[in-house]
Design a protein around this motif. Structure first.
Motif, mmCIF file in Angstrom:
data_model
loop_
_atom_site.group_PDB
_atom_site.id
_atom_site.type_symbol
_atom_site.label_atom_id
_atom_site.label_comp_id
_atom_site.label_asym_id
_atom_site.label_seq_id
_atom_site.Cartn_x
_atom_site.Cartn_y
_atom_site.Cartn_z
ATOM 1 N N ILE A 180 0.852 -1.183 0.000
ATOM 2 C CA ILE A 180 0.000 0.000 0.000
ATOM 3 C C ILE A 180 0.889 1.235 0.000
ATOM 4 C CG2 ILE A 180 -1.854 1.224 1.204
ATOM 5 C CD1 ILE A 180 -2.344 -1.529 2.678
ATOM 6 N N PHE A 181 0.867 1.996 -1.094
ATOM 7 C CA PHE A 181 1.684 3.203 -1.211
ATOM 8 C C PHE A 181 0.792 4.422 -0.950
ATOM 9 C CE2 PHE A 181 3.974 0.066 -3.641
ATOM 10 C CZ PHE A 181 5.310 0.375 -3.441
ATOM 11 N N LYS A 182 1.118 5.179 0.096
ATOM 12 C CA LYS A 182 0.327 6.362 0.447
ATOM 13 C C LYS A 182 1.020 7.673 0.079
ATOM 14 C CE LYS A 182 -3.491 4.745 2.166
ATOM 15 N NZ LYS A 182 -4.793 5.079 1.579
ATOM 16 N N GLY A 183 2.283 7.605 -0.352
ATOM 17 C CA GLY A 183 2.980 8.831 -0.721
ATOM 18 C C GLY A 183 3.197 9.741 0.470
ATOM 19 N N ARG A 184 3.254 11.036 0.204
ATOM 20 C CA ARG A 184 3.530 11.990 1.272
ATOM 21 C C ARG A 184 2.328 12.153 2.194
ATOM 22 N NH1 ARG A 184 4.103 18.589 0.642
ATOM 23 N NH2 ARG A 184 4.717 19.031 2.785
ATOM 24 N N VAL A 185 2.574 12.150 3.494
ATOM 25 C CA VAL A 185 1.568 12.429 4.505
ATOM 26 C C VAL A 185 2.112 13.534 5.400
ATOM 27 C CG1 VAL A 185 0.357 11.530 6.528
ATOM 28 C CG2 VAL A 185 0.600 10.100 4.487
ATOM 29 N N GLU A 186 1.301 14.526 5.688
ATOM 30 C CA GLU A 186 1.736 15.620 6.555
ATOM 31 C C GLU A 186 2.181 15.075 7.912
ATOM 32 O OE1 GLU A 186 2.199 18.688 5.836
ATOM 33 O OE2 GLU A 186 1.334 18.661 3.823
ATOM 34 N N TYR A 187 3.211 15.675 8.473
ATOM 35 C CA TYR A 187 3.769 15.210 9.745
ATOM 36 C C TYR A 187 2.691 15.147 10.818
ATOM 37 C CZ TYR A 187 7.132 14.743 13.581
ATOM 38 O OH TYR A 187 7.835 14.302 14.676
ATOM 39 N N SER A 188 1.803 16.116 10.817
ATOM 40 C CA SER A 188 0.761 16.166 11.846
ATOM 41 C C SER A 188 -0.267 15.054 11.685
ATOM 42 C CB SER A 188 0.051 17.524 11.809
ATOM 43 O OG SER A 188 -0.544 17.738 10.528
ATOM 44 N N GLU A 189 -0.271 14.374 10.533
ATOM 45 C CA GLU A 189 -1.213 13.290 10.280
ATOM 46 C C GLU A 189 -0.562 11.915 10.362
ATOM 47 O OE1 GLU A 189 -4.660 13.780 9.472
ATOM 48 O OE2 GLU A 189 -4.086 15.698 10.347
ATOM 49 N N LEU A 190 0.761 11.870 10.551
ATOM 50 C CA LEU A 190 1.480 10.602 10.528
ATOM 51 C C LEU A 190 0.996 9.627 11.598
ATOM 52 C CD1 LEU A 190 5.281 11.247 9.871
ATOM 53 C CD2 LEU A 190 3.667 9.973 8.463
ATOM 54 N N TYR A 191 0.623 10.153 12.750
ATOM 55 C CA TYR A 191 0.272 9.285 13.873
ATOM 56 C C TYR A 191 -0.878 8.341 13.520
ATOM 57 C CZ TYR A 191 -3.919 12.061 14.939
ATOM 58 O OH TYR A 191 -5.149 12.666 14.879
ATOM 59 N N LYS A 192 -1.782 8.780 12.635
ATOM 60 C CA LYS A 192 -2.919 7.943 12.259
ATOM 61 C C LYS A 192 -2.438 6.683 11.547
ATOM 62 C CE LYS A 192 -5.919 11.981 11.640
ATOM 63 N NZ LYS A 192 -6.729 12.759 10.670
#
Length: 379
Positions: free
Chosen positions: A261-273
């Motif tokens: 599963i490739f999700k690409g870039r995720v904002e740092y503030s959303e990484l925890y999810k």
């Protein structure tokens, strides 16, 4: 203090925030922090992150290749840096770049310079040109420039004792070890099954967060997938090479592309999810010097969410974290370690407590102390 930061890359648009981003956005709450903003064409369409620092644009000619960008803009960079030093009455310069750090030595006057050796630069720069003659030229050129920068800095900062040992052979200046860290304030702790449901994920999730470049060892994880009842979640962008396409091709050959599963870039503030949805967080690295002597921030991101970490057996990682995380040496031990972790009850609070000791606010305090000591030293 009036501080000038010369970062490694685009300050607000690079997909992966650098350690300097975290440290100096905190420091900007107390000091005047000025940042040289390299607007790299590669990242022009990325949404910029917010920053508390004052940015100074220094781009005259924009090109895609990172090495060419710094070369063609070198004279303009030197001119702009000289003006900023005078106009803003800079007390200390923190540099983590290669050519711009060389140029600032030509115009700094009596302003002290702290060089942050946050990576094994010559190897990192050459990795963008894998298996090429040009890559060898880049490595040699970077080595010569970095050695000059190290000898001319007033003080050095690096991330591990292993890198400190390496630098002691190149410089007689004071060397301070300040590790990488994590912003625990944005890593909310949520139940794993809840996170999976929110993201539409099912089953066992092995995850990776980070850039897709050739110093990463996702090949071992992909080769192990046929022997595991799990999916591989990859969070992060490709930057300057085709490594992402290379691993997709390998997965396709092995018939496991449908379990990636490739999700690409995720904002740092959303990484925890995404990290919270992982059963295991991977720190997969090839055995090259830049990986052996450094400890990247992704490990602390996993730990902050209470996720067990499986890492390539790297000297600096092992010395820093010991038996608090798991290690693999090859495909066989990778599979064995995955099975062992899944069969062991996870002590999430233990991992969270480790991460809190590496919070960026603690790291910033250490960094500020070094800068103040350099500022006060007579030149």
């Amino acid at each position: 203090m009036n501080i000038l930061v010369i970062p490694t890359t685009d300050w607000t648009k690079h997909p992966v925030p650098n350690r300097l981003n975290f440290i100096f956005d905190i420091m900007a709450e107390k000091h005047n922090v000025h940042v040289i903003n390299f607007k790299l064409k590669k990242f022009k369409d990325q949404n910029p992150r917010t920053t508390k620092c004052k940015l100074h644009d220094v781009t005259a000619i924009n090109v895609n290749d990172p090495s060419a960008y710094y070369i063609v803009n070198s004279v303009y960079h030197m001119f702009k840096i000289r003006n900023i030093l005078k106009k803003e009455k800079i007390d200390v310069v923190v540099s983590a770049n290669i050519l711009p750090a060389f140029l600032v030595n030509l115009v700094k006057g009596k302003t002290p310079i702290v060089f942050d050796y946050l990576d094994h630069y010559e190897e990192s720069a050459a990795t963008y040109y894998p298996d090429s003659f040009f890559g060898k030229i880049v490595k040699y050129g970077v080595r010569r420039i970095i050695h000059y920068n190290l000898k001319n800095a007033d003080s050095l900062i690096t991330v591990t004792t292993e890198l400190k040992d390496f630098l002691q052979h190149l410089s007689e200046k004071s060397i301070h070890v300040i590790p990488n860290g994590v912003d625990t304030s944005v890593f909310e702790i949520i139940p794993r099954e809840y996170a999976k449901k929110e993201l539409g994920l099912e089953g066992t999730i092995i995850g990776y967060v980070g850039s897709l470049e050739y110093w990463v060892d996702l090949e071992t994880a992909i080769k192990a997938l046929p022997k595991l009842d799990a999916k591989l979640l990859i969070i992060g962008p490709g930057l300057f090479t085709d490594y992402g396409e290379t691993i997709k091709s390998l997965a396709n050959e092995l018939g496991v592309l449908d379990r990636m599963i490739f999700k690409g870039r995720v904002e740092y503030s959303e990484l925890y999810k995404y990290i919270s949805a992982m059963d295991i967080g991977l720190n997969p690295l090839k055995h090259v010097m830049k990986n052996e002597v450094a400890v990247g921030g992704k490990i602390f991101n996993y730990l902050a969410c209470g996720v067990p970490v499986l890492s390539s057996r790297m000297k600096a990682v092992k010395n820093a974290l010991g038996d608090d995380i798991y290690y693999y040496d090859d495909e066989v031990s990778f599979v064995e370690s995955i099975q062992n972790i899944l069969e062991t009850e996870t002590d999430r609070q233990k991992y969270i407590d480790i991460a809190e000791t590496f919070d960026w606010r603690n790291i910033e305090t250490m960094y500020e102390k070094v800068l103040k000591s350099v500022e006060l030293e007579p030149l």
